[in-house]
Design a protein around this motif. Structure first.
Motif, PDB file in Angstrom:
ATOM      1  N   HIS A 233       0.830  -1.205   0.000  1.00 50.57           N
ATOM      2  CA  HIS A 233       0.000   0.000   0.000  1.00 50.57           C
ATOM      3  C   HIS A 233       0.871   1.264   0.000  1.00 50.57           C
ATOM      4  CE1 HIS A 233      -3.284   2.683   0.829  1.00 50.57           C
ATOM      5  NE2 HIS A 233      -2.563   3.212   1.815  1.00 50.57           N
ATOM      6  N   LEU A 234       1.922   1.260   0.850  1.00 50.82           N
ATOM      7  CA  LEU A 234       2.805   2.440   0.921  1.00 50.82           C
ATOM      8  C   LEU A 234       3.504   2.661  -0.418  1.00 50.82           C
ATOM      9  CD1 LEU A 234       4.276   4.707   2.463  1.00 50.82           C
ATOM     10  CD2 LEU A 234       5.963   3.010   3.191  1.00 50.82           C
ATOM     11  N   LEU A 235       3.982   1.572  -1.034  1.00 50.78           N
ATOM     12  CA  LEU A 235       4.677   1.715  -2.323  1.00 50.78           C
ATOM     13  C   LEU A 235       3.719   2.245  -3.398  1.00 50.78           C
ATOM     14  CD1 LEU A 235       6.846  -1.535  -2.277  1.00 50.78           C
ATOM     15  CD2 LEU A 235       7.572   0.795  -1.762  1.00 50.78           C
ATOM     16  N   ASP A 236       2.474   1.748  -3.391  1.00 50.50           N
ATOM     17  CA  ASP A 236       1.479   2.232  -4.370  1.00 50.50           C
ATOM     18  C   ASP A 236       1.207   3.714  -4.173  1.00 50.50           C
ATOM     19  OD1 ASP A 236       1.354  -0.411  -4.899  1.00 50.50           O
ATOM     20  OD2 ASP A 236      -0.756  -0.687  -4.388  1.00 50.50           O
ATOM     21  N   GLU A 237       1.046   4.089  -2.887  1.00 48.69           N
ATOM     22  CA  GLU A 237       0.733   5.482  -2.556  1.00 48.69           C
ATOM     23  C   GLU A 237       1.892   6.397  -2.968  1.00 48.69           C
ATOM     24  OE1 GLU A 237       0.055   5.990   1.619  1.00 48.69           O
ATOM     25  OE2 GLU A 237      -0.692   8.034   1.360  1.00 48.69           O
ATOM     26  N   THR A 238       3.122   5.905  -2.758  1.00 49.10           N
ATOM     27  CA  THR A 238       4.302   6.724  -3.072  1.00 49.10           C
ATOM     28  C   THR A 238       4.441   6.929  -4.574  1.00 49.10           C
ATOM     29  OG1 THR A 238       5.413   5.786  -1.145  1.00 49.10           O
ATOM     30  CG2 THR A 238       6.811   6.927  -2.745  1.00 49.10           C
ATOM     31  N   TYR A 239       4.382   5.837  -5.308  1.00 50.20           N
ATOM     32  CA  TYR A 239       4.725   5.919  -6.730  1.00 50.20           C
ATOM     33  C   TYR A 239       3.515   5.989  -7.655  1.00 50.20           C
ATOM     34  CZ  TYR A 239       9.387   4.893  -5.067  1.00 50.20           C
ATOM     35  OH  TYR A 239      10.582   4.957  -4.408  1.00 50.20           O
ATOM     36  N   GLY A 240       2.301   5.840  -7.078  1.00 50.65           N
ATOM     37  CA  GLY A 240       1.102   5.932  -7.910  1.00 50.65           C
ATOM     38  C   GLY A 240       0.980   4.798  -8.910  1.00 50.65           C
ATOM     39  N   MET A 241       1.497   3.633  -8.548  1.00 48.88           N
ATOM     40  CA  MET A 241       1.331   2.441  -9.406  1.00 48.88           C
ATOM     41  C   MET A 241       1.417   1.193  -8.533  1.00 48.88           C
ATOM     42  SD  MET A 241       5.013   1.966 -11.304  1.00 48.88           S
ATOM     43  CE  MET A 241       4.949   0.217 -11.597  1.00 48.88           C
ATOM     44  N   ASP A 242       1.029   0.065  -9.109  1.00 46.56           N
ATOM     45  CA  ASP A 242       1.053  -1.188  -8.357  1.00 46.56           C
ATOM     46  C   ASP A 242       2.492  -1.732  -8.379  1.00 46.56           C
ATOM     47  OD1 ASP A 242       0.693  -3.625  -7.205  1.00 46.56           O
ATOM     48  OD2 ASP A 242      -1.097  -4.147  -8.363  1.00 46.56           O
ATOM     49  N   VAL A 243       3.284  -1.281  -7.430  1.00 51.88           N
ATOM     50  CA  VAL A 243       4.715  -1.631  -7.414  1.00 51.88           C
ATOM     51  C   VAL A 243       4.899  -3.126  -7.154  1.00 51.88           C
ATOM     52  CG1 VAL A 243       6.925  -1.195  -6.271  1.00 51.88           C
ATOM     53  CG2 VAL A 243       5.336   0.681  -6.634  1.00 51.88           C
ATOM     54  N   ALA A 244       4.077  -3.686  -6.268  1.00 52.07           N
ATOM     55  CA  ALA A 244       4.222  -5.105  -5.932  1.00 52.07           C
ATOM     56  C   ALA A 244       3.996  -5.975  -7.174  1.00 52.07           C
ATOM     57  CB  ALA A 244       3.255  -5.482  -4.818  1.00 52.07           C
ATOM     58  N   ALA A 245       2.977  -5.614  -7.982  1.00 53.79           N
ATOM     59  CA  ALA A 245       2.697  -6.388  -9.196  1.00 53.79           C
ATOM     60  C   ALA A 245       3.868  -6.280 -10.168  1.00 53.79           C
ATOM     61  CB  ALA A 245       1.406  -5.887  -9.851  1.00 53.79           C
ATOM     62  N   TYR A 246       4.435  -5.074 -10.270  1.00 51.32           N
ATOM     63  CA  TYR A 246       5.581  -4.852 -11.161  1.00 51.32           C
ATOM     64  C   TYR A 246       6.767  -5.721 -10.730  1.00 51.32           C
ATOM     65  CZ  TYR A 246       9.656  -2.473 -13.076  1.00 51.32           C
ATOM     66  OH  TYR A 246      10.841  -2.204 -13.692  1.00 51.32           O
ATOM     67  N   ALA A 251      10.143 -10.632 -11.150  1.00 49.07           N
ATOM     68  CA  ALA A 251      10.660 -11.860 -10.526  1.00 49.07           C
ATOM     69  C   ALA A 251      10.248 -13.077 -11.355  1.00 49.07           C
ATOM     70  CB  ALA A 251      10.142 -11.979  -9.095  1.00 49.07           C
ATOM     71  N   ASP A 252       9.012 -13.053 -11.878  1.00 51.41           N
ATOM     72  CA  ASP A 252       8.542 -14.187 -12.698  1.00 51.41           C
ATOM     73  C   ASP A 252       9.383 -14.309 -13.967  1.00 51.41           C
ATOM     74  OD1 ASP A 252       6.627 -14.737 -10.878  1.00 51.41           O
ATOM     75  OD2 ASP A 252       4.955 -13.857 -12.002  1.00 51.41           O
ATOM     76  N   ARG A 253       9.661 -13.165 -14.608  1.00 49.06           N
ATOM     77  CA  ARG A 253      10.460 -13.192 -15.841  1.00 49.06           C
ATOM     78  C   ARG A 253      11.845 -13.753 -15.564  1.00 49.06           C
ATOM     79  NH1 ARG A 253       7.517  -8.639 -17.638  1.00 49.06           N
ATOM     80  NH2 ARG A 253       8.785  -7.229 -16.446  1.00 49.06           N
TER      81      ARG A 253
END
Ligand code: ADP
Length: 267
Positions: A233-246, A251-253
């Motif tokens: 949540h904090l990362l999303d709020e900071t950067y305005g994007m879904d950082v965890a998904a990115y 990591a998957d790649r």
């Protein structure tokens, strides 16, 4: 009881009519490694400039327990050093001459009297610590980005600061140099009386270096604390994007490459 390296209480700073830092308050103990994170333009570099005495500010600021409002720049430079990548690389000084620039603050007779034997010894020691032994007489204009960054590191160490400030030190560096530099600074920051404050864009590198995190957005603190404050949540709020998904996709790649699965997939 541990000593405080930095204490900020309601610090404001900006450029002319443009207020940038809008009441920053936090304190950091010696021996900590702080990563400053936030989107572009949020005030991270401005905060470093305040800590390095390059910019006027309002509020309360103590550095190593001393009120910074009355401190002269030279006095501050004995405690705080900015590892800067923008100065000293465009003129054809040698590696040793460039590193000696970090000693000026310790030269009692001023820069015009030139360095003494103690300064030369200290510079040589820092050149060795940065892995540049044998390169003393090379011109900095002939070095690669990674080698140059080592020169800047040696120059910063030559200043013998208690606090090292870093402004995106790994931009222009390849992965190997990035991780080497972070690991060196992590180790340096763990020595008694040392503190590191780094503005970093790469969260992975921030996690590699830091034990404390400061998130800034629009000149205000979003969060400050240890690893426990890090949430999707904090990362999303900071950067305005879904950082965890990115990060998960990245990591998957990488996992596919590690397992060779990418070979059977169309690009
Ligand atoms: P960050 O490091 O988080 O990207 P900065 O601290 O560099 O952000 O900049 C914060 C704001 O201050 C930005 O809006 C930027 O345009 C402005 N700014 C930065 N440096 C100057 C300057 N020298 N003069 C005027 N405005 C500046």
């Amino acid at each position: 009881m541990s000593n405080k390296a930095l204490e900020l209480d309601g610090v404001f700073a900006g450029y002319g009519e443009n207020p940038v830092l809008k009441g920053i308050s936090f304190s950091l103990e010696e021996g900590r490694r702080l990563a400053v994170l936030g989107p572009n333009g949020s005030g991270k570099t401005t905060l470093l400039r305040v800590l390095d005495g390059l910019l006027d500010w309002r509020g309360k600021l103590k550095i190593l327990g001393k009120d910074a409002s009355g401190m002269k720049r030279e006095e501050l430079a004995k405690s705080v050093a900015m590892m800067s990548q923008f100065s000293g690389a465009s003129l054809p000084y040698t590696v040793e001459e460039t590193v000696l620039m970090g000693r000026y603050v310790h030269m009692p007779r001023g820069i015009f009297a030139g360095p003494g034997e103690k300064d030369r010894r200290a510079a040589r020691e820092c050149i060795r610590a940065a892995g540049l032994s044998g390169w003393e007489n090379r011109r900095v204009t002939e070095l690669s980005g990674g080698q140059l960054q080592r020169v800047f590191l040696a120059r910063t160490l030559a200043q013998e600061p208690s606090v090292i400030l870093l402004d995106e030190p790994t931009s222009h560096l390849d992965l190997k140099y990035q991780t080497e530099l972070m690991d060196y600074l992590k180790n340096w920051g763990q020595q008694p009386g040392h503190t590191v404050v780094g503005v970093l864009h790469d969260i992975n590198l921030a996690l590699r270096l830091a034990d404390t995190f400061l998130f800034i957005k629009e000149g205000k603190i979003l969060a400050f604390g240890g690893k426990e404050i890090l949430t999707p949540h904090l990362l999303d709020e900071t950067y305005g994007m879904d950082v965890a998904a990115y990060m998960r996709e990245a990591a998957d790649r990488m996992e596919e490459i590690i397992n060779g699965k990418h070979l059977s997939k169309p690009l």
